[in-house]
Design a protein around this motif. Structure first.
Motif, PDB file in Angstrom:
ATOM      1  N   THR A  83       1.114   3.971  -3.327  1.00  0.00           N
ATOM      2  CA  THR A  83      -0.250   3.957  -2.774  1.00  0.00           C
ATOM      3  C   THR A  83      -0.642   2.566  -2.282  1.00  0.00           C
ATOM      4  O   THR A  83      -1.820   2.306  -2.014  1.00  0.00           O
ATOM      5  N   ASN A  84       0.330   1.666  -2.183  1.00  0.00           N
ATOM      6  CA  ASN A  84       0.070   0.286  -1.728  1.00  0.00           C
ATOM      7  C   ASN A  84      -0.947  -0.432  -2.625  1.00  0.00           C
ATOM      8  O   ASN A  84      -1.730  -1.259  -2.149  1.00  0.00           O
ATOM      9  N   HIS A 228     -16.280   3.954 -12.753  1.00  0.00           N
ATOM     10  CA  HIS A 228     -14.934   3.779 -13.295  1.00  0.00           C
ATOM     11  C   HIS A 228     -13.829   3.846 -12.251  1.00  0.00           C
ATOM     12  O   HIS A 228     -12.665   3.605 -12.576  1.00  0.00           O
ATOM     13  N   LEU A 229     -14.160   4.157 -11.000  1.00  0.00           N
ATOM     14  CA  LEU A 229     -13.140   4.256  -9.958  1.00  0.00           C
ATOM     15  C   LEU A 229     -13.022   2.917  -9.241  1.00  0.00           C
ATOM     16  O   LEU A 229     -13.866   2.566  -8.416  1.00  0.00           O
ATOM     17  N   VAL A 261      -7.742   7.676  -5.481  1.00  0.00           N
ATOM     18  CA  VAL A 261      -7.576   6.842  -4.292  1.00  0.00           C
ATOM     19  C   VAL A 261      -8.469   7.339  -3.157  1.00  0.00           C
ATOM     20  O   VAL A 261      -9.042   6.527  -2.403  1.00  0.00           O
ATOM     21  N   LEU A 262      -8.624   8.645  -3.007  1.00  0.00           N
ATOM     22  CA  LEU A 262      -9.475   9.161  -1.931  1.00  0.00           C
ATOM     23  C   LEU A 262     -10.904   8.655  -2.063  1.00  0.00           C
ATOM     24  O   LEU A 262     -11.586   8.449  -1.050  1.00  0.00           O
ATOM     25  N   CYS A 263     -11.355   8.429  -3.288  1.00  0.00           N
ATOM     26  CA  CYS A 263     -12.722   7.934  -3.498  1.00  0.00           C
ATOM     27  C   CYS A 263     -12.870   6.461  -3.132  1.00  0.00           C
ATOM     28  O   CYS A 263     -13.974   5.915  -3.189  1.00  0.00           O
ATOM     29  N   ILE A 264     -11.783   5.812  -2.753  1.00  0.00           N
ATOM     30  CA  ILE A 264     -11.833   4.434  -2.258  1.00  0.00           C
ATOM     31  C   ILE A 264     -12.059   4.423  -0.752  1.00  0.00           C
ATOM     32  O   ILE A 264     -12.720   3.535  -0.223  1.00  0.00           O
ATOM     33  N   PHE A 265     -11.513   5.421  -0.080  1.00  0.00           N
ATOM     34  CA  PHE A 265     -11.583   5.467   1.378  1.00  0.00           C
ATOM     35  C   PHE A 265     -12.900   6.073   1.846  1.00  0.00           C
ATOM     36  O   PHE A 265     -13.653   6.660   1.066  1.00  0.00           O
ATOM     37  N   TRP A 273      -5.292   9.376   5.405  1.00  0.00           N
ATOM     38  CA  TRP A 273      -4.475   8.551   4.510  1.00  0.00           C
ATOM     39  C   TRP A 273      -3.646   9.445   3.589  1.00  0.00           C
ATOM     40  O   TRP A 273      -2.438   9.229   3.407  1.00  0.00           O
ATOM     41  N   MET A 274      -4.293  10.449   2.997  1.00  0.00           N
ATOM     42  CA  MET A 274      -3.576  11.335   2.068  1.00  0.00           C
ATOM     43  C   MET A 274      -2.406  12.032   2.761  1.00  0.00           C
ATOM     44  O   MET A 274      -1.289  12.070   2.228  1.00  0.00           O
TER      45      MET A 274
END
Length: 308
Positions: A83-84, A228-229, A261-265, A273-274
């Motif tokens: 996931t880099n 927490h994310l 990770v999706l909650c970062i984008f 991205w996914m």
């Protein structure tokens, strides 16, 4: 088909099991003990457990760990690489500094603020020796296995059940769900702000699902709203217009990682991205304004998805 349902508390959540009656006596206790073993090993809220001892080991130390902890840490670092670094298990110290240093229901608001920083590494944080379950520790950062350990426990728990003849079943630990068999079941996706209300429902026969949400586990640190994310590249809580992501994947651990990770984008960029990094996965994401977007790959996991 006769099915048995039972529940127990482990890993700070309710674990629900649905299985055929074919498993031998004592199956309930076997699955419960499995989740308790993972919790006792991998939780960062138990000050004297194996993960805590590993985190306290000095840099340069070769640490022999149990096969369980070895596998989960190695799996976590694998997902960090692919996931880099957006998924980053080396945020335990940052989690503590921003106030998430105890089980969430015990947290209190914190007056002192803290600016998280992810330091650049010149060497790999760990070197793994598979044959001996030894890890050369080359970082001062603390490991936080969090939801990955829970998803992994679900996957391995389901494997245990299938190995002893449970041909049809479900295992659900706080929304980290895997199911297998021939019978389709109706599953609900909770509303991001109302846990008792479904925002969507779907029928699924086989697969794994996990959901990440920025609303339920949030708190204040000084004047800053935390959750927490974390963005594993920056150490900061994810600043995104996505409030919730539900992911369908090959394993529950993988679904758990992707959902975080999706909650970062951003809402516009997350699904692309996914599909670039996990083309077999599917997702349903929810914008702050309530808008819902679903990846076209959802057809691989369910024939019918109903939005409320």
């Amino acid at each position: 088909m006769n099915r048995e349902c039972y529940s127990f508390r482990a890993m700070n959540t309710d674990v629900h099991v649905i299985e055929e009656f074919s498993w031998q006596e004592g199956s309930k206790e076997k699955i419960k003990r499995w989740f308790q073993e993972v919790e006792q090993t991998c939780s960062r809220f138990l000050p004297a457990n194996e993960l805590a001892q590993f985190n306290e080991a000095e840099v340069g130390t070769v640490v022999k760990v149990s096969p369980l902890l070895f596998e989960v840490i190695k799996r976590a670092m694998h997902y960090s690489m692919i996931t880099n670094g957006y998924f980053n298990p080396l945020v335990g110290r940052i989690m503590e500094k921003i106030g998430y240093d105890r089980s969430f229901e015990q947290m209190v608001e914190i007056e002192e603020s803290y600016d998280p920083v992810i330091e650049q590494r010149e060497v790999a944080p760990f070197q793994f020796d598979d044959a001996s379950c030894m890890i050369l520790k080359q970082t001062e950062e603390k490991v936080d296995l969090g939801g990955l350990a829970k998803g992994w426990a679900v996957d391995r728990g389901a494997r245990i059940m299938r190995q002893v003849g449970v041909a049809e079943g479900q295992l659900n630990a706080g929304g980290d769900l895997t199911m297998w068999g021939d019978q389709e079941t109706l599953i609900g996706i909770a509303h991001p702000e109302k846990e008792a209300v479904d925002i969507a429902q779907f029928y699924m026969r086989e697969g794994s699902v996990a959901t990440s949400n920025k609303v339920f586990r949030s708190w204040r640190q000084g004047a800053i709203q935390r959750h927490h994310l974390l963005n594993g590249q920056t150490g900061l809580p994810a600043n995104s217009d996505i409030v919730q992501a539900t992911v369908f994947a090959k394993t529950t651990a993988e679904a758990e990682v992707i959902a975080k990770v999706l909650c970062i984008f951003t809402f516009d960029n997350a699904l692309s991205w996914m599909l670039d990094h996990f083309p077999h996965a599917a997702a349903l994401i929810i914008h702050e304004n309530g808008q819902v977007k679903v990846s076209h790959t959802i057809k691989h996991y369910t024939k019918k998805l109903m939005l409320s």
